[in-house]
Design a protein around this motif. Structure first.
Motif, PDB file in Angstrom:
ATOM      1  N   THR A 141       0.200  -0.520  11.609  1.00 31.71           N
ATOM      2  CA  THR A 141       1.409  -1.100  10.645  1.00 31.71           C
ATOM      3  C   THR A 141       0.826  -3.372   9.814  1.00 31.71           C
ATOM      4  N   ALA A 142      -0.330  -3.619  10.437  1.00 33.05           N
ATOM      5  CA  ALA A 142      -0.955  -5.124  10.854  1.00 33.05           C
ATOM      6  C   ALA A 142      -0.916  -4.775   9.024  1.00 33.05           C
ATOM      7  N   LEU A 143      -1.838  -4.340   7.975  1.00 32.78           N
ATOM      8  CA  LEU A 143      -1.908  -4.350   6.699  1.00 32.78           C
ATOM      9  C   LEU A 143      -0.113  -4.747   5.477  1.00 32.78           C
ATOM     10  N   ARG A 144       0.500  -3.234   6.281  1.00 29.46           N
ATOM     11  CA  ARG A 144       1.368  -3.649   5.927  1.00 29.46           C
ATOM     12  C   ARG A 144       2.250  -5.022   5.984  1.00 29.46           C
ATOM     13  N   ILE A 145       2.301  -5.687   7.029  1.00 25.22           N
ATOM     14  CA  ILE A 145       2.760  -7.063   7.732  1.00 25.22           C
ATOM     15  C   ILE A 145       2.450  -7.806   6.645  1.00 25.22           C
ATOM     16  N   LEU A 146       1.817  -7.762   6.740  1.00 21.08           N
ATOM     17  CA  LEU A 146       1.139  -8.661   5.785  1.00 21.08           C
ATOM     18  C   LEU A 146       0.783  -8.379   3.951  1.00 21.08           C
ATOM     19  N   TRP A 147       0.989  -6.962   3.107  1.00 24.78           N
ATOM     20  CA  TRP A 147       1.192  -7.110   2.526  1.00 24.78           C
ATOM     21  C   TRP A 147       2.414  -7.563   1.724  1.00 24.78           C
ATOM     22  N   GLU A 148       3.593  -7.166   2.788  1.00 26.62           N
ATOM     23  CA  GLU A 148       4.882  -7.621   2.885  1.00 26.62           C
ATOM     24  C   GLU A 148       5.482  -9.405   3.056  1.00 26.62           C
ATOM     25  N   LEU A 149       4.823 -10.200   3.252  1.00 21.62           N
ATOM     26  CA  LEU A 149       5.104 -11.176   3.755  1.00 21.62           C
ATOM     27  C   LEU A 149       4.355 -11.935   2.515  1.00 21.62           C
ATOM     28  N   ARG A 150       3.606 -11.095   1.528  1.00 25.81           N
ATOM     29  CA  ARG A 150       2.626 -12.119   1.045  1.00 25.81           C
ATOM     30  C   ARG A 150       3.212 -13.170  -0.254  1.00 25.81           C
ATOM     31  N   GLY A 151       4.837 -13.053  -0.064  1.00 21.11           N
ATOM     32  CA  GLY A 151       5.550 -13.274  -1.469  1.00 21.11           C
ATOM     33  C   GLY A 151       6.741 -14.619  -0.635  1.00 21.11           C
ATOM     34  N   ASP A 152       7.711 -14.350  -0.689  1.00 21.18           N
ATOM     35  CA  ASP A 152       8.680 -15.398   0.276  1.00 21.18           C
ATOM     36  C   ASP A 152       9.537 -14.665   1.502  1.00 21.18           C
ATOM     37  N   CYS A 174       8.248  -2.320   5.856  1.00 21.52           N
ATOM     38  CA  CYS A 174       7.462  -1.637   6.878  1.00 21.52           C
ATOM     39  C   CYS A 174       7.344  -0.308   7.121  1.00 21.52           C
ATOM     40  N   GLU A 175       9.140  -0.675   7.421  1.00 15.73           N
ATOM     41  CA  GLU A 175       9.345   1.313   7.552  1.00 15.73           C
ATOM     42  C   GLU A 175       8.899   1.642   9.266  1.00 15.73           C
ATOM     43  N   THR A 176       9.214   0.843   9.980  1.00 15.85           N
ATOM     44  CA  THR A 176       8.070   0.965  11.340  1.00 15.85           C
ATOM     45  C   THR A 176      10.108  -0.035  12.340  1.00 15.85           C
ATOM     46  N   ASN A 177       9.528   0.255  14.109  1.00 16.79           N
ATOM     47  CA  ASN A 177      10.170   0.097  14.704  1.00 16.79           C
ATOM     48  C   ASN A 177      10.042  -1.365  14.998  1.00 16.79           C
ATOM     49  N   SER A 178      11.380  -1.923  16.030  1.00 17.73           N
ATOM     50  CA  SER A 178      11.137  -2.901  16.386  1.00 17.73           C
ATOM     51  C   SER A 178      10.279  -3.315  17.604  1.00 17.73           C
ATOM     52  N   ARG A 179      10.501  -2.034  18.164  1.00 21.27           N
ATOM     53  CA  ARG A 179       8.672  -2.475  19.591  1.00 21.27           C
ATOM     54  C   ARG A 179       7.115  -2.421  18.441  1.00 21.27           C
ATOM     55  N   LEU A 180       6.982  -2.198  17.517  1.00 28.07           N
ATOM     56  CA  LEU A 180       6.127  -1.739  16.786  1.00 28.07           C
ATOM     57  C   LEU A 180       5.298  -3.758  16.403  1.00 28.07           C
ATOM     58  N   LEU A 181       7.008  -3.564  15.742  1.00 28.84           N
ATOM     59  CA  LEU A 181       6.892  -4.624  14.581  1.00 28.84           C
ATOM     60  C   LEU A 181       6.725  -6.113  15.787  1.00 28.84           C
ATOM     61  N   ASN A 182       7.306  -5.811  16.522  1.00 25.47           N
ATOM     62  CA  ASN A 182       7.324  -6.926  17.571  1.00 25.47           C
ATOM     63  C   ASN A 182       5.631  -7.374  18.098  1.00 25.47           C
ATOM     64  N   VAL A 183       5.038  -6.314  18.282  1.00 22.28           N
ATOM     65  CA  VAL A 183       3.733  -6.392  18.859  1.00 22.28           C
ATOM     66  C   VAL A 183       2.632  -6.848  17.976  1.00 22.28           C
ATOM     67  N   ARG A 184       3.153  -6.505  16.525  1.00 23.04           N
ATOM     68  CA  ARG A 184       2.314  -6.841  15.669  1.00 23.04           C
ATOM     69  C   ARG A 184       2.233  -8.302  15.091  1.00 23.04           C
ATOM     70  N   LEU A 185       3.086  -8.282  15.215  1.00 24.43           N
ATOM     71  CA  LEU A 185       3.183  -9.679  15.081  1.00 24.43           C
ATOM     72  C   LEU A 185       3.422 -10.816  16.034  1.00 24.43           C
ATOM     73  N   ALA A 186       3.232 -10.752  16.966  1.00 20.10           N
ATOM     74  CA  ALA A 186       2.714 -10.838  18.257  1.00 20.10           C
ATOM     75  C   ALA A 186       1.181 -11.631  17.620  1.00 20.10           C
ATOM     76  N   GLU A 187       0.442 -10.348  17.696  1.00 16.33           N
ATOM     77  CA  GLU A 187      -0.583 -10.545  17.178  1.00 16.33           C
ATOM     78  C   GLU A 187      -0.931 -11.221  16.088  1.00 16.33           C
ATOM     79  N   LEU A 188      -0.513 -11.412  15.049  1.00 16.86           N
ATOM     80  CA  LEU A 188      -0.878 -11.993  14.144  1.00 16.86           C
ATOM     81  C   LEU A 188      -0.732 -12.969  14.012  1.00 16.86           C
TER      82      LEU A 188
END
Length: 90
Positions: free
Chosen positions: A11-22, A33-47
């Motif tokens: 989901t890392a690239l998907r997050i970056l893709w979704e954030l390309r706008g506002d 991103c069609e993901t769960n909150s745990r994985l999204l929290n981990v990826r956002l922390a890494e990014l």
């Protein structure tokens, strides 16, 4: 390469893709991103640690570094869209 390792994570690239706008709220980003909150929290922390994403009052958004990465990835996204037209994966 550390950058490719980070970008290759689920989901890392998907997050970056979704954030390309506002900026997006956590909930909107999770839905997009069609993901769960745990994985999204981990990826956002890494990014965020990699200085590619930041959290502001309006939500999550790309930093200047994240935006320049997005610009560098544009040819890959264009290639992927064209490739998808010619496969059953699109």
């Amino acid at each position: 390469m550390v950058a490719l390792d980070l970008l290759g994570r689920r989901t890392a690239l998907r997050i970056l893709w979704e954030l390309r706008g506002d900026p997006m709220t956590f909930r909107a980003l999770q839905e997009a991103c069609e993901t769960n909150s745990r994985l999204l929290n981990v990826r956002l922390a890494e990014l965020k640690e990699a200085c590619l994403v930041e959290h502001t009052i309006g939500g999550y958004r790309l930093t200047n570094q994240g935006g320049s990465l997005g610009a560098a990835l544009e040819p890959l996204f264009a290639w992927a869209e064209e490739w998808a037209k010619h496969t059953n994966l699109g």
